[in-house]
Design a protein around this motif. Structure first.
Motif, PDB file in Angstrom:
ATOM      1  N   TYR A 161       0.958  -1.282  -0.063  1.00  0.00           N
ATOM      2  CA  TYR A 161       0.257  -0.129  -0.320  1.00  0.00           C
ATOM      3  C   TYR A 161       0.896   1.637  -0.015  1.00  0.00           C
ATOM      4  O   TYR A 161       0.751   2.248   0.065  1.00  0.00           O
ATOM      5  CB  TYR A 161      -1.048  -0.071   0.752  1.00  0.00           C
ATOM      6  N   GLU A 162       1.869   1.422   0.262  1.00  0.00           N
ATOM      7  CA  GLU A 162       3.533   2.474   0.621  1.00  0.00           C
ATOM      8  C   GLU A 162       3.265   3.113  -1.052  1.00  0.00           C
ATOM      9  O   GLU A 162       3.427   4.079  -1.467  1.00  0.00           O
ATOM     10  CB  GLU A 162       4.205   2.280   1.403  1.00  0.00           C
ATOM     11  N   ASN A 198      -4.222   9.546   0.552  1.00  0.00           N
ATOM     12  CA  ASN A 198      -3.370   9.276   2.230  1.00  0.00           C
ATOM     13  C   ASN A 198      -3.414   7.324   2.258  1.00  0.00           C
ATOM     14  O   ASN A 198      -3.747   6.515   1.865  1.00  0.00           O
ATOM     15  CB  ASN A 198      -4.790   9.734   3.254  1.00  0.00           C
ATOM     16  N   LYS A 199      -3.058   7.685   4.091  1.00  0.00           N
ATOM     17  CA  LYS A 199      -2.597   5.730   4.350  1.00  0.00           C
ATOM     18  C   LYS A 199      -3.849   5.064   3.768  1.00  0.00           C
ATOM     19  O   LYS A 199      -4.020   3.898   3.367  1.00  0.00           O
ATOM     20  CB  LYS A 199      -2.340   5.738   5.769  1.00  0.00           C
ATOM     21  N   ARG A 200      -5.411   5.341   4.442  1.00  0.00           N
ATOM     22  CA  ARG A 200      -6.603   5.128   4.044  1.00  0.00           C
ATOM     23  C   ARG A 200      -6.820   4.457   3.163  1.00  0.00           C
ATOM     24  O   ARG A 200      -7.197   3.098   2.291  1.00  0.00           O
ATOM     25  CB  ARG A 200      -7.319   5.844   5.124  1.00  0.00           C
ATOM     26  N   GLU A 201      -6.656   5.765   2.010  1.00  0.00           N
ATOM     27  CA  GLU A 201      -7.550   4.642   0.727  1.00  0.00           C
ATOM     28  C   GLU A 201      -6.023   4.124   0.352  1.00  0.00           C
ATOM     29  O   GLU A 201      -6.781   3.430  -0.939  1.00  0.00           O
ATOM     30  CB  GLU A 201      -6.875   6.911  -0.393  1.00  0.00           C
ATOM     31  N   GLN A 220      -4.219   2.260   1.520  1.00  0.00           N
ATOM     32  CA  GLN A 220      -4.885   0.718   2.361  1.00  0.00           C
ATOM     33  C   GLN A 220      -5.950   0.119   1.602  1.00  0.00           C
ATOM     34  O   GLN A 220      -6.052  -1.206   1.245  1.00  0.00           O
ATOM     35  CB  GLN A 220      -4.732   1.394   3.683  1.00  0.00           C
ATOM     36  N   LYS A 221      -6.418   0.481   1.291  1.00  0.00           N
ATOM     37  CA  LYS A 221      -8.248   0.472   1.411  1.00  0.00           C
ATOM     38  C   LYS A 221      -7.651  -0.515  -0.863  1.00  0.00           C
ATOM     39  O   LYS A 221      -8.680  -1.409  -0.762  1.00  0.00           O
ATOM     40  CB  LYS A 221      -9.829   1.205   0.523  1.00  0.00           C
ATOM     41  N   ARG A 222      -6.927   0.745  -0.898  1.00  0.00           N
ATOM     42  CA  ARG A 222      -6.913  -0.195  -2.801  1.00  0.00           C
ATOM     43  C   ARG A 222      -5.663  -1.435  -2.964  1.00  0.00           C
ATOM     44  O   ARG A 222      -6.114  -1.937  -3.301  1.00  0.00           O
ATOM     45  CB  ARG A 222      -6.252   1.148  -3.443  1.00  0.00           C
ATOM     46  N   LYS A 226      -6.132  -4.065  -0.602  1.00  0.00           N
ATOM     47  CA  LYS A 226      -7.208  -4.828  -0.116  1.00  0.00           C
ATOM     48  C   LYS A 226      -7.584  -5.297  -1.424  1.00  0.00           C
ATOM     49  O   LYS A 226      -7.764  -5.905  -1.684  1.00  0.00           O
ATOM     50  CB  LYS A 226      -8.355  -4.134   1.602  1.00  0.00           C
TER      51      LYS A 226
END
Lengths: 130, 213
Positions: free
Chosen positions: B96-97, B105-108, B110-112, B114
């Motif tokens: 995700y990084e 952003n981190k949440r977006e 991580q969602k992507r 997943k």
């Protein structure tokens, strides 16, 4: 807090063909993934079948996001005796032998440690993460 | 005499099956960012006037299978109907990084990530539903990757006809000969999905591919 990306030690585990020969596909994949999850790089004598490679990717993807810091795997299959053969010949050669030809070598490691396995027909480079 | 009757019966049954199959499922497979959706869009736009999906420089833009049915391609007076199936790019790792480098952003991110992992699993599952597959590779990249070998190996194992496309030949770094030398047993065609370069030859190859089904 800043992440410490420094590698403290690196273990390369050699798995002889005989160690996976009698295992079922699912067990074979689990064995390899368990070793990778413990942060080791595997050098496997032989190769997985194409269908097993696909399942390995599926199982790997199922773990990403569920296991802390696990980002996936780096994977490469080389055949020292077949450098001059095309990739497709190698695919067919692999298929013809059911579970993978003992003269192939599979290199596999966690993506957090192995950044890239670069391969062309003449050489193989394992690039590590800092 | 009996053999002849049986043979004719089998022939009729089989020709009936193929006549009944009006639409071929044509899958687009390959690593992320090779241009699968760009090519699927180009085809859909050429023959239906509508695009199929969104493209982006950010890897794993396609994270769900997307398809368009009844895409009728006309080549030299012959028509074939396809179900164009665009699949998420297959990879062995998702970080995700990496997405955060594209102003996420981190949440977006991580969602992507997943969704991308789920997309890869879906792509592999859909392999069994394909009649023929176009493997789209980025001609500017090294074709000797295990993902490419795994995809093609699985198609060979399932006896699914394959056409390899080297995309992005408009770029200076593109080296189609490298793709050709990696897969000499397959037809390789160089195109630029973005600019529509070599699409006539591509459609000719698609018709040849359909004959193998």
């Amino acid at each position: 807090m800043k992440k410490n990306k420094k590698i403290k030690g690196l273990t390369i585990q050699f798995i002889p063909y005989t160690e996976i020969e009698m295992l079922k596909s699912g067990e074979r994949i689990k064995k390899l993934l368990d070793i990778v999850l413990s942060g080791k790089i595997i050098i496997l004598q032989g190769r997985l079948k194409s269908e097993e490679e696909a399942r390995l990717i599926e199982d790997t993807m199922a773990m990403v996001g569920h296991i802390k810091d696990f980002k996936g795997i780096e994977l490469a299959v080389i055949n020292p005796n077949q450098e001059k053969l095309s990739m497709m010949s190698q695919v067919k050669h692999g298929l013809a032998r059911a579970l993978g030809a003992q003269d192939s070598i599979t290199i596999m490691g966690p993506a957090s440690i192995v950044r890239e396995i670069k391969r062309d027909p003449k050489k193989i480079e394992i690039l590590m993460n800092k | 005499m009996v053999i002849k009757i049986v043979r004719n019966f089998i022939k009729r049954v089989f020709s009936g099956i193929f006549k009944g199959k009006k639409e071929l499922s044509l899958g687009f497979y390959g690593p992320p960012n090779a241009g699968k959706t760009s090519l699927a869009n180009r085809i859909c736009k050429d023959w239906t006037g509508e695009e199929l999906g969104r493209v982006s420089k950010v890897p794993h833009e396609t994270r769900e299978i997307q398809f368009k049915e009844k895409v009728e391609i006309d080549y030299k007076g012959k028509k074939l109907s396809f179900k164009i199936v665009d699949t998420p790019g297959i990879a062995t790792k998702i970080d995700y990084e990496e997405f955060m480098k594209f102003k996420m952003n981190k949440r977006e991110a991580q969602k992507r990530a997943k969704e991308a992992t789920q997309g890869i699993v879906e792509s592999i599952k859909w392999l069994d539903d394909m009649d023929a597959v176009i493997v789209v590779l980025d001609a500017t990249k090294n074709p000797y990757s295990q993902v490419n070998i795994t995809i093609i190996g699985n198609l060979v194992a399932r006896k699914i006809p394959v056409l390899i496309v080297g995309n992005k030949v408009d770029l200076k770094k593109a080296d189609l000969s490298k793709v050709e030398s990696a897969f000499p047993e397959y037809e390789v065609i160089g195109i630029s999905a973005r600019f529509g370069k070599n699409m006539e030859e591509f459609y000719e190859s698609v018709f040849r591919l359909a004959k193998k089904v």
